[in-house]
Design a protein around this motif. Structure first.
Motif, PDB file in Angstrom:
ATOM      1  N   TRP A 154       0.857  -1.190   0.000  1.00  0.00           N
ATOM      2  CA  TRP A 154       0.000   0.000   0.000  1.00  0.00           C
ATOM      3  C   TRP A 154       0.898   1.247   0.000  1.00  0.00           C
ATOM      4  O   TRP A 154       1.105   1.896   1.008  1.00  0.00           O
ATOM      5  CB  TRP A 154      -0.916  -0.007   1.224  1.00  0.00           C
ATOM      6  N   LYS A 155       1.449   1.560  -1.167  1.00  0.00           N
ATOM      7  CA  LYS A 155       2.378   2.695  -1.243  1.00  0.00           C
ATOM      8  C   LYS A 155       2.618   3.045  -2.705  1.00  0.00           C
ATOM      9  O   LYS A 155       2.254   2.291  -3.620  1.00  0.00           O
ATOM     10  CB  LYS A 155       3.721   2.330  -0.594  1.00  0.00           C
ATOM     11  N   TYR A 198       2.991   6.598   1.630  1.00  0.00           N
ATOM     12  CA  TYR A 198       1.955   5.658   2.056  1.00  0.00           C
ATOM     13  C   TYR A 198       0.666   6.449   2.281  1.00  0.00           C
ATOM     14  O   TYR A 198       0.528   7.136   3.303  1.00  0.00           O
ATOM     15  CB  TYR A 198       2.361   4.969   3.366  1.00  0.00           C
ATOM     16  N   CYS A 229      -5.012   4.402   4.512  1.00  0.00           N
ATOM     17  CA  CYS A 229      -5.486   3.101   4.039  1.00  0.00           C
ATOM     18  C   CYS A 229      -6.785   2.710   4.756  1.00  0.00           C
ATOM     19  O   CYS A 229      -6.819   2.686   5.994  1.00  0.00           O
ATOM     20  CB  CYS A 229      -4.414   2.037   4.286  1.00  0.00           C
ATOM     21  N   PRO A 274      -6.413  -1.003   7.311  1.00  0.00           N
ATOM     22  CA  PRO A 274      -5.108  -1.171   7.974  1.00  0.00           C
ATOM     23  C   PRO A 274      -4.956  -2.516   8.679  1.00  0.00           C
ATOM     24  O   PRO A 274      -3.836  -2.898   9.031  1.00  0.00           O
ATOM     25  CB  PRO A 274      -5.077  -0.013   8.979  1.00  0.00           C
ATOM     26  N   GLY A 318       1.992  -1.416   4.352  1.00  0.00           N
ATOM     27  CA  GLY A 318       2.703  -0.478   3.487  1.00  0.00           C
ATOM     28  C   GLY A 318       3.826  -1.184   2.754  1.00  0.00           C
ATOM     29  O   GLY A 318       4.044  -0.990   1.556  1.00  0.00           O
ATOM     30  N   VAL A 326       0.313   0.577   7.850  1.00  0.00           N
ATOM     31  CA  VAL A 326      -0.355   1.720   7.239  1.00  0.00           C
ATOM     32  C   VAL A 326      -1.256   2.381   8.280  1.00  0.00           C
ATOM     33  O   VAL A 326      -1.531   1.817   9.334  1.00  0.00           O
ATOM     34  CB  VAL A 326      -1.174   1.301   6.005  1.00  0.00           C
ATOM     35  N   ASN A 327      -1.689   3.587   7.963  1.00  0.00           N
ATOM     36  CA  ASN A 327      -2.479   4.392   8.883  1.00  0.00           C
ATOM     37  C   ASN A 327      -3.801   4.726   8.200  1.00  0.00           C
ATOM     38  O   ASN A 327      -3.811   5.120   7.031  1.00  0.00           O
ATOM     39  CB  ASN A 327      -1.690   5.670   9.213  1.00  0.00           C
ATOM     40  N   GLU A 341      -1.345  10.194   6.003  1.00  0.00           N
ATOM     41  CA  GLU A 341      -0.365   9.719   5.040  1.00  0.00           C
ATOM     42  C   GLU A 341       1.008   9.713   5.715  1.00  0.00           C
ATOM     43  O   GLU A 341       1.228  10.399   6.713  1.00  0.00           O
ATOM     44  CB  GLU A 341      -0.355  10.596   3.788  1.00  0.00           C
TER      45      GLU A 341
END
Length: 349
Positions: free
Chosen positions: A111-112, A199, A202, A205, A210, A276-277, A281
């Motif tokens: 996820w990036k 990143y 998301c 998560p 990521g 991921v968060n 970002e």
């Protein structure tokens, strides 16, 4: 929330745990040694960090804060552009330098989005994976035309990363009982590169990462992460995933697979991943310090003894890297090449 591409979803056993443990004890090392005694202490600290964690953070490292900030700002401007603008510098199978948003780790999509830039422009690598093929190819950076400040900031930062990495390499050499410059000659025409990571927030998560779990294939990684954080390290003591809290102005260092082989497993490259968060970002900038493409990686003869015979057979770094870059680009249906593929079976006594 729309449908999420299933290519992002991690296998059940590798999905992140949203309640995390913060890493206690990851060494924070001050590189400002002003005397011989301080240098000896510093070497001992570096050795203990490499042996016990495979990761550490450094402060007073000599990299000017404004050099880092300029590249971080340029990276934010690059990633804020429309997709069609970023894709003008998109990487391809022939040249893995440039923008990319479908990177794979362990055959699962990260996820990036990234921009890969090589430190030496051009960088020389083997043209193919065939050991009998002596042909070489040049990797050339793709610079966004509308952001000239990115190149200037990158080149300044890359010079500082080289200096810091050589300093760390000397300290690691000393910590292994080697001559200070024992490893330096492997990096005369090095294949190092810098990755700008973005990143985005998301929505899943608990299902995506990521960057999936992996070890770094090169010699050293020097990471600048922002205040959002997300790096997790697999703690050697118990195998638990622990979060590395960002320290302002510090760099996070980890030893890669090459150091593990050179040291004949005195030091170990450690698995890590990026969370991921869902709300924020995150940006980070890793510098991957890699040797010349022609280097044959094998345990150093000074560290091979009757009690500790060589644990790896030699492999060519350039072909290893070429293989890695190809399998990150597309799903080959098999795992990435790893150093364990070159590990010698221990003979039974």
């Amino acid at each position: 929330m729309g449908e999420v591409d299933p290519a992002f979803i991690q296998p059940a056993e590798h999905r992140p745990n949203l309640s995390f443990t913060e890493a206690q004890g990851i060494p924070l090392i001050d590189l400002n040694s002003s005397s011989n005694a301080a240098t000896e202490d510093l070497v001992a600290e570096i050795g203990a960090a490499c042996k016990n964690w495979g990761f550490f953070q450094v402060i007073n490292h000599g990299v000017p804060p404004e050099t880092r900030r300029k590249l971080e700002a340029a990276a934010r401007r690059f990633f804020a552009q429309p997709p069609e603008e970023k894709r003008k510098v998109r990487r391809d199978e022939a040249n893995p330098q440039g923008y990319y948003d479908t990177e794979l780790t362990k055959n699962v999509r990260d996820w990036k989005e990234v921009l890969d830039l090589t430190v030496k422009n051009p960088t020389i690598l083997p043209a193919s994976l065939d050991p009998a093929d002596g042909e070489l190819r040049q990797l050339v950076n793709r610079w966004p035309e509308n952001l000239p400040e990115l190149r200037e900031a990158f080149e300044e930062y890359a010079g500082e990363m080289e200096k810091l990495s050589h300093k760390l390499l000397r300290l690691i050499s000393l910590s292994l009982g080697l001559q200070e410059n024992r490893l330096s000659g492997f990096f005369n025409d090095h294949t190092s590169f810098i990755r700008l990571n973005h990143y985005p927030p998301c929505p899943i998560p608990h299902l995506a990462l990521g960057v999936g779990r992996h070890k770094d294939g090169g010699a050293l990684t020097v990471l600048a992460q922002d205040e959002v954080g997300g790096l997790e390290v697999k703690r050697k003591a118990d195998g638990e995933w622990v979060r590395v809290r960002p320290t302002p102005e510090a760099f996070i260092i980890n030893v890669g697979d090459i150091i593990q082989v050179w040291s004949n497993e005195e030091y170990e490259s450690v698995e890590h991943r990026v969370m991921v968060n869902s709300e924020k970002e995150r940006f980070s900038i890793p510098f991957f310090f890699n040797p010349d493409h022609s280097v044959m990686v094998e345990p150093l003869k000074e560290l091979v003894t009757e009690q500790s015979p060589a644990k790896y057979r030699p492999y060519n770094w350039g072909r290893f890297l070429t293989n890695r870059k190809l399998s990150n680009f597309k799903n080959l249906g098999v795992d990435n090449v790893q150093i364990h593929h070159f590990r010698l079976q221990e003979s039974s006594s």
